[in-house]
Design a protein around this motif. Structure first.
Motif, PDB file in Angstrom:
ATOM      1  N   ASP A 143       6.567  11.739  -2.621  1.00 32.03           N
ATOM      2  CA  ASP A 143       5.439  10.807  -2.522  1.00 32.03           C
ATOM      3  C   ASP A 143       4.623  10.907  -3.807  1.00 32.03           C
ATOM      4  OD1 ASP A 143       3.057   9.506  -2.090  1.00 32.03           O
ATOM      5  OD2 ASP A 143       2.787  10.235  -0.042  1.00 32.03           O
TER       6      ASP A 143
ATOM      7  N   GLU B 133       4.553  15.832  -1.793  1.00 29.46           N
ATOM      8  CA  GLU B 133       3.797  15.358  -2.952  1.00 29.46           C
ATOM      9  C   GLU B 133       3.948  16.415  -4.056  1.00 29.46           C
ATOM     10  OE1 GLU B 133      -0.481  14.136  -1.677  1.00 29.46           O
ATOM     11  OE2 GLU B 133       0.392  15.242  -0.015  1.00 29.46           O
TER      12      GLU B 133
ATOM     13  N   SER C  86       0.858  -1.188   0.000  1.00 21.07           N
ATOM     14  CA  SER C  86       0.000   0.000   0.000  1.00 21.07           C
ATOM     15  C   SER C  86       0.887   1.228   0.000  1.00 21.07           C
ATOM     16  CB  SER C  86      -0.883   0.013   1.250  1.00 21.07           C
ATOM     17  OG  SER C  86      -0.070   0.174   2.389  1.00 21.07           O
ATOM     18  N   GLY C  87       0.261   2.366  -0.281  1.00 24.70           N
ATOM     19  CA  GLY C  87       1.006   3.614  -0.271  1.00 24.70           C
ATOM     20  C   GLY C  87       1.598   3.911   1.094  1.00 24.70           C
ATOM     21  N   ALA C  88       0.796   3.683   2.124  1.00 28.39           N
ATOM     22  CA  ALA C  88       1.268   3.951   3.486  1.00 28.39           C
ATOM     23  C   ALA C  88       2.515   3.117   3.801  1.00 28.39           C
ATOM     24  CB  ALA C  88       0.160   3.643   4.493  1.00 28.39           C
TER      25      ALA C  88
ATOM     26  N   GLU D  68      -5.012  14.320  -1.791  1.00 27.71           N
ATOM     27  CA  GLU D  68      -6.067  14.356  -0.768  1.00 27.71           C
ATOM     28  C   GLU D  68      -6.246  15.773  -0.231  1.00 27.71           C
ATOM     29  OE1 GLU D  68      -7.874  11.515  -0.130  1.00 27.71           O
ATOM     30  OE2 GLU D  68      -6.617  10.817  -1.782  1.00 27.71           O
TER      31      GLU D  68
ATOM     32  N   VAL E  82       2.531   8.458  -4.750  1.00 33.19           N
ATOM     33  CA  VAL E  82       1.525   7.399  -4.637  1.00 33.19           C
ATOM     34  C   VAL E  82       0.312   7.727  -5.509  1.00 33.19           C
ATOM     35  CG1 VAL E  82      -0.129   6.325  -3.047  1.00 33.19           C
ATOM     36  CG2 VAL E  82       2.281   6.555  -2.387  1.00 33.19           C
ATOM     37  N   GLN E  83      -0.085   9.011  -5.522  1.00 36.33           N
ATOM     38  CA  GLN E  83      -1.247   9.421  -6.321  1.00 36.33           C
ATOM     39  C   GLN E  83      -0.840  10.023  -7.667  1.00 36.33           C
ATOM     40  OE1 GLN E  83      -5.468  11.809  -5.593  1.00 36.33           O
ATOM     41  NE2 GLN E  83      -4.306  11.037  -3.907  1.00 36.33           N
TER      42      GLN E  83
ATOM     43  N   PHE F 139      -0.648  14.420   2.510  1.00 32.61           N
ATOM     44  CA  PHE F 139      -1.220  13.123   2.888  1.00 32.61           C
ATOM     45  C   PHE F 139      -0.260  12.013   2.489  1.00 32.61           C
ATOM     46  CE2 PHE F 139      -3.683   9.256   2.318  1.00 32.61           C
ATOM     47  CZ  PHE F 139      -4.364   9.190   3.517  1.00 32.61           C
ATOM     48  N   HIS F 140       0.036  11.123   3.449  1.00 28.62           N
ATOM     49  CA  HIS F 140       1.013  10.070   3.164  1.00 28.62           C
ATOM     50  C   HIS F 140       0.558   8.690   3.610  1.00 28.62           C
ATOM     51  CE1 HIS F 140       3.589  13.282   1.876  1.00 28.62           C
ATOM     52  NE2 HIS F 140       3.470  13.879   3.055  1.00 28.62           N
ATOM     53  N   GLY F 141      -0.697   8.557   4.074  1.00 30.51           N
ATOM     54  CA  GLY F 141      -1.186   7.241   4.472  1.00 30.51           C
ATOM     55  C   GLY F 141      -1.681   7.259   5.904  1.00 30.51           C
TER      56      GLY F 141
ATOM     57  N   ASN G 288       5.531   4.505   2.056  1.00 34.95           N
ATOM     58  CA  ASN G 288       5.988   5.709   2.752  1.00 34.95           C
ATOM     59  C   ASN G 288       6.629   5.382   4.094  1.00 34.95           C
ATOM     60  OD1 ASN G 288       5.408   7.694   0.849  1.00 34.95           O
ATOM     61  ND2 ASN G 288       3.250   7.783   1.456  1.00 34.95           N
TER      62      ASN G 288
ATOM     63  N   LYS H  85      -1.009   3.158  -5.573  1.00 31.50           N
ATOM     64  CA  LYS H  85      -2.267   3.349  -6.314  1.00 31.50           C
ATOM     65  C   LYS H  85      -2.256   2.734  -7.730  1.00 31.50           C
ATOM     66  CE  LYS H  85      -4.619   6.707  -3.554  1.00 31.50           C
ATOM     67  NZ  LYS H  85      -3.866   7.497  -2.586  1.00 31.50           N
TER      68      LYS H  85
HETATM   69  C1  LIG Z   1      -3.442   7.368  -1.176  1.00 38.02           C
HETATM   70  C2  LIG Z   1      -2.157   7.997  -0.768  1.00 38.02           C
HETATM   71  C3  LIG Z   1      -1.329   7.401   0.193  1.00 38.02           C
HETATM   72  C4  LIG Z   1      -1.752   6.183   0.978  1.00 38.02           C
HETATM   73  O1  LIG Z   1      -1.879   5.045   0.176  1.00 38.02           O
HETATM   74  P1  LIG Z   1      -2.629   3.763   0.793  1.00 38.02           P
HETATM   75  O2  LIG Z   1      -2.502   2.743  -0.299  1.00 38.02           O
HETATM   76  O3  LIG Z   1      -4.029   4.186   1.052  1.00 38.02           O
HETATM   77  O4  LIG Z   1      -1.927   3.387   2.022  1.00 38.02           O
HETATM   78  C5  LIG Z   1      -0.114   7.984   0.438  1.00 38.02           C
HETATM   79  N1  LIG Z   1       0.289   9.095  -0.199  1.00 38.02           N
HETATM   80  C6  LIG Z   1      -0.477   9.704  -1.129  1.00 38.02           C
HETATM   81  C7  LIG Z   1       0.024  10.915  -1.824  1.00 38.02           C
HETATM   82  C8  LIG Z   1      -1.731   9.184  -1.444  1.00 38.02           C
HETATM   83  O5  LIG Z   1      -2.507   9.794  -2.343  1.00 38.02           O
END
Ligand SMILES: *Cc1c(COP(=O)(O)O)cnc(C)c1O
Length: 406
Positions: free
Chosen positions: A226, A193, A107-109, A198, A228-229, A141-143, A112, A255
């Motif tokens: 980060d 980010e 997962s993203g969390a 988020e 992730v998104q 936002f990082h999880g 991170n 993601k």
């Molecule tokens: C969604 C998100 C996360 C967390 O990812 P998860 O898979 O929900 O743990 C971390 N950082 C960013 C920038 C995100 O958009």
């Protein structure tokens, strides 16, 4: 023959799920491309993309084929052994980026969490155990693990879960002077980010990202980006930092990496990775063969000129349609974002109503997202068709028209 499956409905959610979400009333059961169907057979257009996850749409044939083939070969071996899909995906990711080492998670969390631990561990080993400060940003936002909510810049996600990890400082996003004021040799990392997702779909300015890179270099701190998104083609480049002409020290992606299959990765350089040794970090499922086989297929498709260049034309179609809606209803004060991560900030008259918009759209069979109470967010498939965009936007206009009339 398999036993008949138990009948479940949206009401079942309230009976058996911990109430941390408030899902829509419909329950999707099937998806194809940018369309979804619910239990009643209603058809939806998907501008949400599972929150920037299903970048190739639902059930893309190449991903289905990769998952199917791997599901008949090998599901899991743990990290006591390595496996071919993980080695192939890691090789592909290093070839496509600044990085030369990869850590897989789910997962993203978790990606991170690994990144923040690595940044602390690197500083502690290479410099000093007192070089532990992490600089992060308001609305970041990082999880949802305790470390990642603590680095995240929205206290509502970490309050009540204390004691929180210490030595984390938050300053305003896109404010280089604020960073300069707290940056020192005791800083191990800046976590950012390229587009706050988020937090409201806010792109970093080029001067900000380049300034962070320079400040990190001046103070021997690591720049943790980060993505992730924002990664995996979302902005029209494989990773959003490429728009800024800078390189991270550590990058996280999740993601869209698996296109809907849970998988994440932390990418870094050999020089940084080498402080880690067997036992310093790990996860049972990281590098799972099913996940990596699907992600390799997704990366092969996304990292092509056809898909990446197609993002910009789709961006313009979305933005023009949003502007047309705004010309009629005047509910957006700003339309922003990059590629297919698009945000529309609501005017003061509409403040707090993003969730109402989302519900109104669902009623018109359109899936959209919000980013906080005041921003409508779109994160559709990168290969959504122009016709699907037009059809979805017509549904959004109807939904907003009904809200205005109500
Ligand atoms: C969604 C998100 C996360 C967390 O990812 P998860 O898979 O929900 O743990 C971390 N950082 C960013 C920038 C995100 O958009």
């Amino acid at each position: 023959m398999a036993a008949e499956k138990m009948a479940v409905t949206r009401e079942t959610f309230d009976e058996v799920i911990v109430p941390v979400y408030a899902p829509a009333q419909c329950v999707p059961v099937k998806g194809k491309g940018s369309r979804l169907w619910d239990q009643q057979g209603n058809e939806y257009i998907d501008f949400a993309g599972g929150i920037a996850v299903t970048a190739l749409g639902h059930c893309h044939p190449a991903l289905v084929a990769a998952l199917h083939a791997q599901s008949e070969a090998l599901w899991h071996v743990s990290n006591v052994f390595t496996n071919e899909p993980a080695l192939r995906l890691a090789t592909r990711l290093t070839q496509a980026t600044f990085a030369d080492r990869v850590f897989f998670a789910n997962s993203g969390a978790e990606a991170n969490e690994a990144a923040f631990k690595l940044a602390r561990y690197y500083a502690s080993n290479i410099h000093s155990p007192y070089k532990s400060k992490i600089i992060a940003f308001h609305h970041g936002f990082h999880g949802r693990t305790l470390f990642t909510v603590s680095v995240g810049g929205q206290p509502k996600y970490s309050d009540g879960f204390g004691p929180k990890p210490a030595d984390i400082v938050h300053v305003p996003f896109n404010d280089l002077d604020a960073v300069r004021a707290v940056m020192d040799d005791h800083t191990c990392a800046v976590v950012v980010e390229p587009i706050q997702g988020e937090g409201g779909v806010t792109p970093a300015t080029p001067a900000f990202m380049q300034g962070l890179r320079a400040l990190c270099d001046a103070h021997q701190a690591l720049l943790v980006v980060d993505e992730v998104q924002s990664g995996m083609g979302r902005t029209g480049k494989l990773f959003a930092h490429e728009h800024y002409g800078i390189q991270p020290d550590i990058l996280t992606t999740a993601k869209a990496l698996g296109g809907g299959f849970p998988v994440s990765a932390m990418l870094t350089t050999h020089a940084i990775a080498q402080v880690m040794a067997p036992g310093t970090h790990g996860t049972t499922y990281g590098g799972n063969p099913l996940a990596c086989a699907v992600a390799e297929a997704a990366l092969d498709l996304i990292n092509t000129p056809e898909v990446l260049q197609g993002v910009s034309a789709r961006h313009h179609q979305f933005v023009e349609a949003l502007q047309a809606i705004n010309a009629r209803f005047g509910l957006f004060s700003e339309i922003r974002g990059m590629g297919l991560l698009i945000g529309a900030e609501l005017t003061p008259a509409w403040a707090g109503k993003a969730r109402d918009l989302l519900n109104a759209a669902t009623a018109e069979r359109l899936m959209i997202l919000n980013a906080g109470p005041n921003v409508l967010r779109l994160a559709p498939s990168l290969v959504i068709t122009p016709q699907e965009i037009a059809e979805g936007m017509a549904r959004l206009e109807t939904a907003i028209g009904k809200l205005v009339a109500a």
